[in-house]
Design an enzyme around this catalytic site. Structure first.
Site, PDB file in Angstrom:
ATOM      1  N   LYS A  18      49.238  53.116  39.277  1.00 36.95           N
ATOM      2  CA  LYS A  18      49.334  52.693  37.864  1.00 36.95           C
ATOM      3  C   LYS A  18      48.208  52.618  37.098  1.00 36.95           C
ATOM      4  CE  LYS A  18      52.902  51.198  36.324  1.00 36.95           C
ATOM      5  NZ  LYS A  18      53.955  52.311  35.862  1.00 36.95           N
ATOM      6  N   TYR A  44      50.079  51.563  45.110  1.00 32.85           N
ATOM      7  CA  TYR A  44      50.931  51.568  43.914  1.00 32.85           C
ATOM      8  C   TYR A  44      50.072  50.966  42.648  1.00 32.85           C
ATOM      9  CZ  TYR A  44      53.718  48.979  40.496  1.00 32.85           C
ATOM     10  OH  TYR A  44      54.075  48.564  39.437  1.00 32.85           O
ATOM     11  N   THR A  70      51.441  47.542  34.909  1.00 33.13           N
ATOM     12  CA  THR A  70      51.475  45.926  35.579  1.00 33.13           C
ATOM     13  C   THR A  70      50.335  45.373  35.416  1.00 33.13           C
ATOM     14  OG1 THR A  70      51.756  45.591  37.829  1.00 33.13           O
ATOM     15  CG2 THR A  70      51.086  47.981  37.567  1.00 33.13           C
ATOM     16  N   ASP A  71      50.363  44.042  35.772  1.00 34.22           N
ATOM     17  CA  ASP A  71      49.011  43.461  36.065  1.00 34.22           C
ATOM     18  C   ASP A  71      48.265  43.640  37.401  1.00 34.22           C
ATOM     19  OD1 ASP A  71      51.111  42.292  37.980  1.00 34.22           O
ATOM     20  OD2 ASP A  71      50.612  40.101  37.234  1.00 34.22           O
ATOM     21  N   GLU A  72      48.996  44.495  38.130  1.00 35.26           N
ATOM     22  CA  GLU A  72      48.376  44.593  39.658  1.00 35.26           C
ATOM     23  C   GLU A  72      47.297  45.488  39.400  1.00 35.26           C
ATOM     24  OE1 GLU A  72      50.791  45.386  42.667  1.00 35.26           O
ATOM     25  OE2 GLU A  72      52.373  44.091  42.231  1.00 35.26           O
TER      26      GLU A  72
END
Ligand code: NAD
Ligand code: DAU
Length: 353
Positions: free
Chosen positions: A162, A158, A132-134
């Protein structure tokens, strides 16, 4: 034959459906069926011998090893994760277990399997980790979009889980030579998204005449990508991505949440004028902000566009219209998720867990 993890969730089920529709290949689909896993997403595949569904946990190393030995996949496409930021704030333990420990166990099993393959099969094998970009943190209003070289600065449990998984995947390439690929994608939207996430939640609430909760001032920006475009990017990376590389995937569709929700309201006014409350935007309600809420995400996907020739097929306007239409046509799917009825069949078929 590929092994997919988390293929009963939102993106995983879209990927499995497209994989079986568009390629002559098969898939083993390993999914724990947490609250986010829904076999109704895969109803079209009933009776399709090319799809083997296995209910199980990626943390179960013996099971993963057994599946690898039995099905001899040419690739693993790893979607399985706890994926909802708000849940990670309330209960991070499951995120650490599945996203970090689960990825580690999968990597260990994949490494042992890959070590035992013949040279040609080893060369062709791929471990594609869907991220993810997060992991990159939050952008200021004038910052350039995230490139693959951006330092990791995850802000939620989260995102941190990741990020940890991404680092492990990278390390297994650097240390053991496992042929990995990592993709980091922006916010997806489309069919089969669990109605805890902003877009399906807004649609479900709007149709029920309930408030549409906007966190903080509604000016947090996300970069939206239609889920089929994410799936096509993943197939592209799997086929032609350079081993050991990371590819950022995004739609270049940056929108503040409030504007996005107003667009959905306008579409619903047009496509579903019989809702209990119209115009739907009357339902917009500002609520307490998410702790640690990242202000802005934007992806620089020039690497995958330039190197692999990928580009999204949907504009945001076409994708969001299709999505609103899909949810209107699949009210039963939404109702089953909201009532929990989708779990009855799982309990009947697999027993309660
Ligand atoms: P989702 O929550 O809809 O689905 C996750 C799936 O994984 C579910 O079917 C669940 O049952 C399964 N699962 C969870 N724990 C498991 C375990 N221990 N063993 C086996 N299966 C397990 O998630 P999603 O939105 O489809 O996201 C899929 C992947 O894509 C995730 O890795 C997520 O981080 C990543 N991603 C999501 C987005 C997005 O916008 N949704 C964007 C970029 C990346
Ligand atoms: O960026 C990719 C990520 O996108 C994925 O890695 C995650 O798995 C996925 O859940 C998603 O995370 P977000 O936190 O961005 O998605 P969510 O739909 O939860 O929220 C989108 C934006 O809307 C975010 O700024 C928070 C806001 N929001 C969300 C909800 C659920 C609201 O304002 N109100 C809400 O009720």
């Amino acid at each position: 034959m590929i092994l997919i993890t988390g293929g009963a969730g939102f993106i995983g089920s879209n990927f499995v459906l497209e994989w079986l529709r568009d390629s002559g290949n098969s898939a083993v689909n390993l999914d724990k069926l947490t609250y986010a896993g829904n076999l109704e997403n895969l109803a079209l595949l009933e009776g399709n011998a090319r799809h083997v569904f296995v209910r199980g946990d990626i943390c179960d190393r013996a099971l993963v090893e057994q599946l690898l030995a039995k099905h001899q996949p040419g690739a693993i496409v790893h979607f399985a994760a706890e994926s909802h930021v708000d849940r990670s704030i309330h209960g991070p333990a499951d995120f650490v277990r599945t996203n970090i420990e689960g990825t580690f166990i999968l990597l260990e099993a994949a490494r042992a399997y890959w070590d035992g393959l013949k040279k040609s099969a080893q060369d062709n094998f791929r471990f594609l980790h869907v991220s993810t970009d997060e992991v990159y943190g939050s952008l200021g209003p004038n910052d350039p979009p995230f490139a693959e070289t951006k330092a990791y600065e995850p802000n939620s449990p989260y995102a941190a889980s990741k990020a940890a998984a991404d680092h492990l995947v990278r390390a297994y390439h650097q240390t053991y030579g496992l042929p990995v690929l990592i993709t980091n994608c922006s916010n997806n939207y489309g069919p089969f998204q669990f109605p805890e996430k902003l877009i399906p939640l807004v649609m479900a609430n709007a149709l029920a005449g309930k408030p549409l909760p906007i966190y903080g001032d509604g000016m947090n920006v996300r970069d939206w990508l239609y889920v089929s475009d994410h799936c096509s990017a993943l197939r592209t990376v799997l086929a032609r991505g350079r081993v050991g590389e990371t590819y950022n995937i995004g739609g270049s569709n940056e929108l503040p949440n409030l504007i996005l929700v107003k667009m959905i309201c306008a579409l619903l006014d047009e496509l579903h004028p019989k809702s209990p409350v119209t115009p739907h935007k009357k339902l917009i309600t500002f609520v307490k902000d998410r702790p640690g809420h990242d202000r802005r995400y934007a992806m620089d996907s020039s690497k995958i566009r330039r190197e692999l020739g990928w580009k999204p097929a949907e504009s945001f306007e076409s994708g969001i219209r299709k999505t609103v239409q899909w949810y209107l046509e699949h009210a039963k799917w939404v109702a089953n998720v909201q009532s929990g009825a989708y779990r009855d069949w799982i309990a009947l078929n697999y027993g309660k867990r």
